[in-house]
Write an enzyme that holds these catalytic residues in place. Sequence first.
Site, PDB file in Angstrom:
ATOM      1  N   CYS A  80      20.074   2.384 -11.446  1.00  0.00           N
ATOM      2  CA  CYS A  80      19.604   3.511 -10.634  1.00  0.00           C
ATOM      3  C   CYS A  80      20.630   3.908  -9.568  1.00  0.00           C
ATOM      4  O   CYS A  80      21.649   4.487  -9.902  1.00  0.00           O
ATOM      5  CB  CYS A  80      18.224   3.203 -10.067  1.00  0.00           C
ATOM      6  SG  CYS A  80      17.335   4.705  -9.649  1.00  0.00           S
ATOM      7  N   HIS A 176      15.056   0.619 -14.041  1.00  0.00           N
ATOM      8  CA  HIS A 176      15.029  -0.674 -13.340  1.00  0.00           C
ATOM      9  C   HIS A 176      14.499  -1.788 -14.236  1.00  0.00           C
ATOM     10  O   HIS A 176      13.321  -2.146 -14.118  1.00  0.00           O
ATOM     11  CB  HIS A 176      14.098  -0.580 -12.127  1.00  0.00           C
ATOM     12  CG  HIS A 176      14.590   0.315 -11.039  1.00  0.00           C
ATOM     13  ND1 HIS A 176      15.278  -0.160  -9.949  1.00  0.00           N
ATOM     14  CD2 HIS A 176      14.494   1.642 -10.866  1.00  0.00           C
ATOM     15  CE1 HIS A 176      15.587   0.844  -9.148  1.00  0.00           C
ATOM     16  NE2 HIS A 176      15.116   1.949  -9.683  1.00  0.00           N
ATOM     17  N   GLU A 178      14.898  -4.836 -13.922  1.00  0.00           N
ATOM     18  CA  GLU A 178      14.605  -6.042 -13.137  1.00  0.00           C
ATOM     19  C   GLU A 178      13.138  -6.136 -12.734  1.00  0.00           C
ATOM     20  O   GLU A 178      12.669  -7.218 -12.398  1.00  0.00           O
ATOM     21  CB  GLU A 178      15.510  -6.110 -11.894  1.00  0.00           C
ATOM     22  CG  GLU A 178      15.184  -5.147 -10.762  1.00  0.00           C
ATOM     23  CD  GLU A 178      15.691  -3.724 -10.993  1.00  0.00           C
ATOM     24  OE1 GLU A 178      16.208  -3.437 -12.087  1.00  0.00           O
ATOM     25  OE2 GLU A 178      15.541  -2.895 -10.075  1.00  0.00           O
TER      26      GLU A 178
HETATM   27  N1  GLN Z   1      17.399   8.371  -5.572  1.00  0.00           N
HETATM   28  C1  GLN Z   1      18.123   7.186  -5.223  1.00  0.00           C
HETATM   29  C2  GLN Z   1      19.561   7.495  -4.858  1.00  0.00           C
HETATM   30  O1  GLN Z   1      19.933   8.611  -4.802  1.00  0.00           O
HETATM   31  C3  GLN Z   1      18.084   6.178  -6.347  1.00  0.00           C
HETATM   32  C4  GLN Z   1      16.698   5.650  -6.524  1.00  0.00           C
HETATM   33  C5  GLN Z   1      16.639   4.233  -7.012  1.00  0.00           C
HETATM   34  O2  GLN Z   1      17.617   3.495  -6.971  1.00  0.00           O
HETATM   35  N2  GLN Z   1      15.471   3.830  -7.420  1.00  0.00           N
HETATM   36  O3  GLN Z   1      20.321   6.614  -4.622  1.00  0.00           O
END
Ligand code: GLN
EC number: 4.3.3.6
Length: 193
Positions: A80, A176, A178
């Site tokens: 992410c 994610h 994890e």
């Molecule tokens: N929207 C977040 C960002 O811009 C990422 C979201 C996440 O890691 N769950 O970093």
Amino acid sequence: MTAHVGVLALQGDTREHLAALREAGAEASTVRRLSELQTVDALVIPGGESTAMSHLLREFDLLEPLRARIAEGMPCYGSCAGMILLATDIADAGVPGRAALPLKGIDMTVRRNAFGRQVDSFEGDIDFVGLDEPVHAVFIRAPWVERVGSDVEVLARADGHIVAVRQGPMLATAFHPEVTGDRRVHKLFVDSL
Ligand code: GLN
């Protein structure tokens, strides 16, 4: 020899990654300072907020050392926000001075909060190259990949958008793994070390 994998722990969900890495067969510890960054074999960059992580990387004088280790080929897995940071180019990176800063590990353009504009969080089962059964993917204000270079392998898509990639020793997912208890994505990374 067991690989020692660091989890960048400036901000974000580090605990789940430490557990996932250990269950996948690695030695794992947090990375907050330069001495810790220099001693790990590989690094996980967790989810969280990519703009905040970028700010903290700069504050803690870790940005350039981390870019240097990535340029030398230290294997990294970004989930992410971590995927965003591993990109060469970030779309919608944030306001100047507070923007997410690319670490340039994977030749790709990643759009921040791409799914977030449609729906904040969602989950679903997606096919993943190299894994026999689909992965249950949890997306939280997730990015997607808008462009990949010719050396980048696309591993998974959601709604047609690229959400998992690999380039050499670098792996990234927009979701994610994890948080689900399924360790196959972490195992893919650990087994490649
Ligand atoms: N929207 C977040 C960002 O811009 C990422 C979201 C996440 O890691 N769950 O970093």
